[in-house]
Design an enzyme around this catalytic site. Structure first.
Site, short mmCIF file in Angstrom:
data_model
loop_
_atom_site.label_atom_id
_atom_site.label_comp_id
_atom_site.label_asym_id
_atom_site.label_seq_id
_atom_site.Cartn_x
_atom_site.Cartn_y
_atom_site.Cartn_z
CD GLN A 71 -18.82 -47.52 3.08
OE1 GLN A 71 -19.16 -47.36 1.92
NE2 GLN A 71 -19.69 -47.49 4.08
CG HIS A 74 -21.62 -51.22 0.94
ND1 HIS A 74 -22.97 -51.17 0.75
CD2 HIS A 74 -21.32 -50.13 1.69
CE1 HIS A 74 -23.47 -50.12 1.34
NE2 HIS A 74 -22.49 -49.46 1.93
CD GLU A 139 -18.83 -43.93 -2.05
OE1 GLU A 139 -20.07 -43.91 -2.20
OE2 GLU A 139 -18.19 -45.00 -1.97
CG HIS A 140 -17.89 -42.90 2.17
ND1 HIS A 140 -18.02 -44.07 1.43
CD2 HIS A 140 -19.11 -42.34 2.22
CE1 HIS A 140 -19.27 -44.21 1.07
NE2 HIS A 140 -19.96 -43.16 1.51
CG ASP A 173 -24.20 -44.98 4.36
OD1 ASP A 173 -23.98 -44.40 3.29
OD2 ASP A 173 -23.68 -46.07 4.66
CG HIS A 232 -20.38 -19.02 -40.34
ND1 HIS A 232 -20.75 -20.16 -41.04
CD2 HIS A 232 -20.30 -19.40 -39.03
CE1 HIS A 232 -20.89 -21.18 -40.21
NE2 HIS A 232 -20.64 -20.75 -38.97
#
Length: 232
Positions: A71, A74, A139-140, A173, A232
């Site tokens: 990661q 990235h 996330e992971h 992935d 109403h």
């Protein structure tokens, strides 16, 4: 890119406007999706990538280091964190990360990511590690322990969970199958991976018989008059 988000949201001579835009992208895509939200729906503002590895003394430090770097390469803003109760593992992983960085093609990116957003968190035991995970809401999440199934039921907040030493993040992935558009930046506390429900709309249906309306009418009128809404 951002121009595609704009085209889909507002339409062009050849593209009809859509109702929802989903999927990950770089920071320009993420900001474009945020900008058009309201004109269309979106799934989330995704990124940068994150990984947290919860590991015990049985984990292979080379495997842990490799998965952290998967990661970190990235994006310079990506984060890679090890949570462990084993000081021996923590030190071995730090050594392995340095060794693997030396030959990594995207070394410059990964090195900056590790320096700015990498961490090793030493906890008292795995129970405390689980508490940390639930606060981070990564996330992971990889659980690299002797018995990962004993811990998975205690994880409340994570985008995707990988169990055991051979379920590396790249498996998810590229190959395992579950959708890999995942909540980032702690949003796993309240959101899920992209799924079928993201493409389902729900509508309320109300049907009162004459008798039901008469039975509730006084209560309805009382509430309306308390709000000052006589029509109403």
């Amino acid at each position: 890119g951002a121009q595609a988000v704009a085209a889909l949201a507002y339409g062009t001579e050849s593209i009809a406007p859509v109702d929802k835009i989903v999927g990950p992208g770089n920071i320009y895509v993420a900001l474009a999706k945020r900008y058009v939200f309201g004109a269309v729906d979106i799934d989330s503002i995704a990124g940068p990538s994150e990984i947290v590895v919860l590991a015990d003394e049985t984990a292979d430090p080379q495997y842990v280091a490799a998965d952290l770097l998967s990661q970190a390469e990235h994006d310079e803003m990506a984060s890679a964190i090890l949570v462990t109760a084993s000081r021996t593992l923590a030190e071995a992983v730090q050594t392995a990360v340095a060794e693997q960085l030396a030959t990594l093609p995207k070394r410059d990116i990964a090195e900056k990511s590790i320096a700015a957003n990498g961490a090793v968190l030493l906890v008292g035991d795995l129970a405390e590690g689980v508490e940390v995970i639930n606060r981070l809401a990564p996330e992971h999440l990889e659980i690299m322990t002797a018995s990962p199934l004993d811990l998975v039921g205690r994880i409340e907040n994570a985008g995707a969970i990988f169990l055991g030493s051979y379920s590396s993040e790249p498996v998810g992935d590229y190959y395992a199958g579950p959708n890999h558009i995942l909540p980032t930046n702690g949003t796993a506390r309240f959101s899920s991976p992209l799924n079928v429900d993201d493409f389902v709309k729900k509508t309320s249906l109300i049907y009162y018989s004459k008798e039901a309306l008469f039975a509730s009418g006084d209560a309805i009128m009382t509430l309306a008059r308390h709000e000052g809404l006589e029509a109403h």
